[in-house]
Design an enzyme around this catalytic site. Structure first.
Site, PDB file in Angstrom:
ATOM      1  CE  LYS A  56       2.292  -3.622 -13.522  1.00  0.00           C
ATOM      2  NZ  LYS A  56       1.079  -2.563 -13.000  1.00  0.00           N
ATOM      3  CE  LYS A  94       4.387  -3.289  -9.429  1.00  0.00           C
ATOM      4  NZ  LYS A  94       2.875  -4.122  -9.561  1.00  0.00           N
ATOM      5  N   GLY A 130       7.706   7.413   0.355  1.00  0.00           N
ATOM      6  CA  GLY A 130       6.517   7.392  -0.516  1.00  0.00           C
ATOM      7  C   GLY A 130       5.468   7.300   0.281  1.00  0.00           C
ATOM      8  CB  SER A 131       2.875   9.040   1.667  1.00  0.00           C
ATOM      9  OG  SER A 131       3.228  10.307   0.972  1.00  0.00           O
ATOM     10  N   GLY A 132       2.133   7.431  -1.737  1.00  0.00           N
ATOM     11  CA  GLY A 132       0.789   7.334  -2.466  1.00  0.00           C
ATOM     12  C   GLY A 132       0.083   6.286  -2.115  1.00  0.00           C
ATOM     13  CB  SER A 133      -2.837   4.419  -3.685  1.00  0.00           C
ATOM     14  OG  SER A 133      -2.120   4.439  -5.015  1.00  0.00           O
ATOM     15  N   GLY A 191       2.200   3.390  -1.824  1.00  0.00           N
ATOM     16  CA  GLY A 191       3.387   3.699  -0.491  1.00  0.00           C
ATOM     17  C   GLY A 191       2.482   3.620   0.625  1.00  0.00           C
ATOM     18  NE  ARG A 237      -2.415   3.736 -10.377  1.00  0.00           N
ATOM     19  CZ  ARG A 237      -1.497   3.832  -9.866  1.00  0.00           C
ATOM     20  NH1 ARG A 237      -1.663   4.968  -8.848  1.00  0.00           N
ATOM     21  NH2 ARG A 237      -0.333   3.406  -9.915  1.00  0.00           N
TER      22      ARG A 237
HETATM   23  N1  NAD Z   1      -1.261   2.486  -6.891  1.00  0.00           N
HETATM   24  C1  NAD Z   1      -1.117   1.028  -7.011  1.00  0.00           C
HETATM   25  O1  NAD Z   1      -2.088   0.188  -6.908  1.00  0.00           O
HETATM   26  C2  NAD Z   1       0.451   0.561  -7.227  1.00  0.00           C
HETATM   27  C3  NAD Z   1       0.358  -1.116  -7.117  1.00  0.00           C
HETATM   28  C4  NAD Z   1       1.584  -1.490  -7.129  1.00  0.00           C
HETATM   29  C5  NAD Z   1       2.808  -0.611  -7.292  1.00  0.00           C
HETATM   30  N2  NAD Z   1       2.416   0.551  -7.657  1.00  0.00           N
HETATM   31  C6  NAD Z   1       3.650   1.579  -7.998  1.00  0.00           C
HETATM   32  O2  NAD Z   1       4.168   2.310  -6.940  1.00  0.00           O
HETATM   33  C7  NAD Z   1       4.832   3.483  -7.243  1.00  0.00           C
HETATM   34  C8  NAD Z   1       4.219   4.452  -6.592  1.00  0.00           C
HETATM   35  O3  NAD Z   1       2.945   4.745  -6.915  1.00  0.00           O
HETATM   36  P1  NAD Z   1       1.812   5.102  -5.719  1.00  0.00           P
HETATM   37  O4  NAD Z   1       0.378   4.446  -6.041  1.00  0.00           O
HETATM   38  O5  NAD Z   1       2.218   4.916  -4.542  1.00  0.00           O
HETATM   39  O6  NAD Z   1       1.481   6.747  -6.075  1.00  0.00           O
HETATM   40  P2  NAD Z   1       0.173   7.380  -6.548  1.00  0.00           P
HETATM   41  O7  NAD Z   1       0.235   7.125  -8.046  1.00  0.00           O
HETATM   42  O8  NAD Z   1      -0.803   7.270  -5.547  1.00  0.00           O
HETATM   43  O9  NAD Z   1       1.028   8.970  -6.672  1.00  0.00           O
HETATM   44  C9  NAD Z   1       0.707   9.789  -5.557  1.00  0.00           C
HETATM   45  C10 NAD Z   1       2.031  10.101  -4.883  1.00  0.00           C
HETATM   46  O10 NAD Z   1       2.929  10.923  -5.829  1.00  0.00           O
HETATM   47  C11 NAD Z   1       3.615  11.856  -4.945  1.00  0.00           C
HETATM   48  N3  NAD Z   1       4.088  13.088  -5.805  1.00  0.00           N
HETATM   49  C12 NAD Z   1       3.219  13.965  -6.557  1.00  0.00           C
HETATM   50  N4  NAD Z   1       4.008  14.710  -7.121  1.00  0.00           N
HETATM   51  C13 NAD Z   1       5.310  14.628  -6.681  1.00  0.00           C
HETATM   52  C14 NAD Z   1       6.303  15.186  -6.843  1.00  0.00           C
HETATM   53  N5  NAD Z   1       6.567  16.406  -7.501  1.00  0.00           N
HETATM   54  N6  NAD Z   1       7.385  14.836  -6.194  1.00  0.00           N
HETATM   55  C15 NAD Z   1       7.576  13.866  -5.621  1.00  0.00           C
HETATM   56  N7  NAD Z   1       6.342  13.066  -5.092  1.00  0.00           N
HETATM   57  C16 NAD Z   1       5.171  13.652  -5.772  1.00  0.00           C
HETATM   58  C17 NAD Z   1       2.629  12.393  -4.022  1.00  0.00           C
HETATM   59  O11 NAD Z   1       3.055  12.861  -2.798  1.00  0.00           O
HETATM   60  C18 NAD Z   1       1.973  10.913  -3.594  1.00  0.00           C
HETATM   61  O12 NAD Z   1       2.763  10.298  -2.558  1.00  0.00           O
HETATM   62  C19 NAD Z   1       4.791   3.421  -8.674  1.00  0.00           C
HETATM   63  O13 NAD Z   1       5.792   3.019  -9.429  1.00  0.00           O
HETATM   64  C20 NAD Z   1       3.592   2.601  -9.040  1.00  0.00           C
HETATM   65  O14 NAD Z   1       3.569   2.065 -10.328  1.00  0.00           O
HETATM   66  C21 NAD Z   1       1.402   1.206  -7.587  1.00  0.00           C
HETATM   67  O1  G3P Z   2      -3.248   0.786 -11.425  1.00  0.00           O
HETATM   68  P1  G3P Z   2      -1.599   0.476 -11.891  1.00  0.00           P
HETATM   69  O2  G3P Z   2      -2.245   0.180 -13.522  1.00  0.00           O
HETATM   70  O3  G3P Z   2      -0.677   1.337 -11.909  1.00  0.00           O
HETATM   71  O4  G3P Z   2      -1.363  -0.733 -11.560  1.00  0.00           O
HETATM   72  C1  G3P Z   2      -1.329  -1.104 -10.104  1.00  0.00           C
HETATM   73  C2  G3P Z   2      -0.340  -2.381  -9.700  1.00  0.00           C
HETATM   74  O5  G3P Z   2       0.829  -2.259 -10.360  1.00  0.00           O
HETATM   75  C3  G3P Z   2      -0.970  -3.893 -10.030  1.00  0.00           C
HETATM   76  O6  G3P Z   2      -0.176  -4.710  -9.566  1.00  0.00           O
END
Ligand code: NAD
Ligand code: G3P
Length: 393
Positions: free
Chosen positions: A255, A171, A58-61, A63, A320
């Site tokens: 949550k 999550k 995973g490499s989103g925000s 990740g 978000r």
């Molecule tokens: N962003 C936050 O602040 C945050 C904080 C804590 C937990 N989380 C949780 O972490 C998990 C990952 O969220 P995130 O913020 O890293 O991602 P993100 O919301 O930034 O989504 C972008 C990611 O989705 C991927 N993606 C998009 N389309 C795809 C596809 N078809 N197949 C596979 N991957 C695809 C992208 O490559 C990218 O890595 C989620 O469950 C999120 O709830 C997020």
């Molecule tokens: O931006 P959200 O609502 O996906 O929440 C980000 C994190 O899960 C907060 O802990």
């Protein structure tokens, strides 16, 4: 494992590693590296090197933010971890260049975590099998709607190290009819690795900026708690380990439903009293839901841990889900339109979870017991006006 174990202290990882000349096969002798404080003895690695190898799927925000911490700790504790931490990047062309190339050359994930310098021992890798090769510690952190696709790749014979351990920082929940499962359990079942859970008050950008925060890891064993604490604990990312894997998982998932309700409150222009009431009711429904459907889960995980009360607060004020729900209440636009408009490629998780939890509660004939969850679903999917949120709660 003690119910509440706190990670061994680790040195300040807020130092900037950007001046490190780290190639993809790091050979800098450990002697020149900042030494770790006396680390808790970690369970031995099954690799010939005697070191654990971390990878991040995973490499989103989030990740990218978690991978940053893991790579910084791997570098600091090079006597116990391979320095190189591979991060799976689903390849994407950004400004005419592959995202993996951009990350590996600039050490910036310009697409999902811009302006945050990533350590040079964090290597963006486009192919899953290369990411997990020889990895003994696997971090799952893709948006939950993409997990099955990833697991389909990883469950093929010979792809994962037979003694690998996993942790899910995703999550959400997996629902099939009257069955509900955490992603830690799903991962363990699909790929056969013991899987812990990480969840907490962790808005990714704030974590990546080094602002002090906490997180909770739910681990099935003491060994897992030692390993994952060593991977993630940092002075500005305080890890607390508990045994309640389900509670940690459900806290992070549920949550997001309450955060949608908080966004509706904001969109309606209601004040702090109403939001506080929504948080209290939401925390109660989160706790009761987990106690009802996940035997052995702990009430304290919700009342005392970052994965419970703290995550609920941060998400209902700064996340978000809240932001998109506010826009929904103000404009009535569909959530998929709002997600594209406001999140710049990031993925909303709460609406899917609201639907999955509704479907599960309906199958179990228990929707009446969770009125806030049900209201959020009806507003999000059935056209109930947001102003009806508080009616009958
Ligand atoms: N962003 C936050 O602040 C945050 C904080 C804590 C937990 N989380 C949780 O972490 C998990 C990952 O969220 P995130 O913020 O890293 O991602 P993100 O919301 O930034 O989504 C972008 C990611 O989705 C991927 N993606 C998009 N389309 C795809 C596809 N078809 N197949 C596979 N991957 C695809 C992208 O490559 C990218 O890595 C989620 O469950 C999120 O709830 C997020
Ligand atoms: O931006 P959200 O609502 O996906 O929440 C980000 C994190 O899960 C907060 O802990």
């Amino acid at each position: 494992m003690s119910a509440q174990s706190t990670a061994p202290s680790t040195p300040d990882v807020t130092k900037d590693f950007s001046d490190l000349e780290i190639s993809s096969t790091v050979t800098t002798p450990a002697a020149t590296r900042p030494s770790s404080p006396i680390p808790a003895a970690l369970p031995p690695s099954p690799l010939a090197s005697g070191k654990h190898k971390i990878c991040v799927i995973g490499s989103g925000s989030w990740g990218s933010a978690l991978a940053k911490i893991a790579a910084e700790n791997a570098w600091k504790r090079n006597d116990e971890f391979h320095s190189e931490v591979r991060m799976w990047v689903r390849e994407k062309i950004v400004n005419g260049k592959p995202l993996t190339h951009i990350i590996n050359r600039t050490h910036l994930n310009s697409r999902y975590l811009p302006d945050i310098k990533l350590p040079k021992n964090l290597v963006a890798t486009p192919h899953l099998k290369d990411v997990v090769k020889d990895a003994t510690l696997i971090v799952f952190v893709v948006p939950h709607q993409f997990l099955h696709t990833v697991l389909g790749e990883l469950r093929k014979p010979g792809v994962l190290h037979p003694q690998a351990r996993a942790i899910s920082a995703i999550k959400g929940v997996e629902v099939n009819g009257t069955d509900i499962e955490t992603f830690a359990s799903l991962i363990e079942g699909k790929v056969g690795t013991p899987c812990s859970a990480l969840s907490g008050a962790n808005i990714a950008l704030e974590v990546a900026m080094g602002q002090f925060c906490e997180t909770t890891i739910g681990c099935p064993s003491h060994e897992d708690s030692l390993l994952w604490s060593a991977v993630f604990h940092a002075p500005t990312f305080r890890v607390n380990a508990v045994e309640d894997v389900n509670g940690v998982s459900l806290g992070g998932a549920l949550k997001n439903i309450v955060a949608l309700a908080a966004g509706f409150v904001d969109g309606l222009g209601l004040g702090g009293n109403t939001k506080a009431a929504i948080l209290r009711i939401g925390l109660s429904e989160m706790t009761e839901f987990c106690l009802e459907f996940f035997e052995g889960s702990q009430r304290e995980t919700f009342s005392n841990e970052s994965a419970g009360i703290a995550d609920l607060i941060t998400t209902c004020y700064g996340g978000r889900n809240r932001k998109c729900a506010e826009e929904f209440a103000k404009t009535g636009q569909p959530f998929d339109v709002i997600e594209k408009k406001l999140l710049n490629g990031q993925k909303l998780q709460g609406t899917a979870t609201a639907e999955e939890v509704h479907n599960f509660l309906r199958a179990r004939k228990r929707t009446h017991a969770y009125p806030l969850f049900e209201k959020v679903y009806q507003i999000s999917y059935e056209g109930l006006p947001p102003k009806a949120l508080v009616q009958g709660l």
